[in-house]
Design a protein around this motif. Sequence first.
Motif: not given
Length: 378
Positions: A254, A257, A261, A269, A271-272, A288-290
């Motif tokens: 985390r 990230r 950013m 991200d 997830k947005e 960005l991605a995990h």
Amino acid sequence: MTGPGFFWIWVWEKTAIERLLRDSFDVTKVLVIVPLKPAAETWPAEIQKWEHLQGLTYSLVLGSEKDRTAALEKEADIYIVNRENVVWLVNFYKKKWPFDMMVIDELLSFKSPKAQRFRALKRVRAMIKRIVGLTGTPAPNGLLDLWAQLYLIDGGEYLKLPERLFIRHEVELPAEVKEQYKQLERDMLLPFADGDIDAGSAGILVNKLLQLCGGCVYDENGGVKEFHSVKLDKLEQLIEEANGRPVLVFYAYRHERERIMAKFPEAVDIKEENAVTRWNAGEIPILLAHPASAGHGLNLQQGGHIAVWYNWTHNLELYQQANKRLHRPGQKETVLIHHIGIKGGLDMQVLDNVLAEKTSVQEYLIQALRAKIKEAAT
């Protein structure tokens, strides 16, 4: 396969046939290949049971040769034949094969490429527009059982994708940080006045060292201690070299990230809301991605062809699946997958050994750490 799940697959397949024949006109004549008893009893009963299927007409190609020939001469939407008569059926029509859709119930019965029934269907496969295989046990004895079944599905046309290149970038830690890395590796501890970095086990040490490779480490109080920015600097260089082309960046922790950013405010991200749609529309320059969030199912190939691993997971499946987000059907460019690693760091050992499928994660990493600690103690 039995049970309510298969029951609904059965109904769905008949509904699909009805719509292809009546609504879209994609097919004109359907052949259903079924074991003998379902051919005679189950398929006809199911067609008659459902109101929306009442418009479908069918003919049972069963019994003696005279009866089978008569059944083929009848006008119908669906012709149902038992699999034992497949060879006869192909020989009956030869090059005048009339069926543009075929459904094989219990596809597993065509698993052997040496079987006459498989060879017969292979001869007419190019004349079939749509083919559906139904089975609950496609490979009970191993993956080799799949070959003949998949050949009937795709006709032997295998997917062709653009080239995929894996590119390594090794960066040096600053001298002071390099000594801290060695100390943590050796002592499993880095003392600080406001919170130590303590690795109580080999498994925890693996994560602490990988975090340090990325630039920051969580201390015992949950705080984040920053050690270096060499990976961030390299990431900036790679983004600049992309010359405005979108870049997909994978991170592991985390705090990575958050640092990325902060350095690149234009980054979004995954997830947005609507991030995937916007990426594929070319509206996001840095995504960005995990790998756990983008490891399965996402289609990102329309938005770009460049990926950068800032830091990586030591989960082989997640790593491989993440790499496939860009290298998918529809991708038109050579896919570039960059890895930013620390020279002599554990991250590069993971890349070269664990992710190269040479051994299991924990086994390799723990053995490597023990060897390092033993070497440092002598």
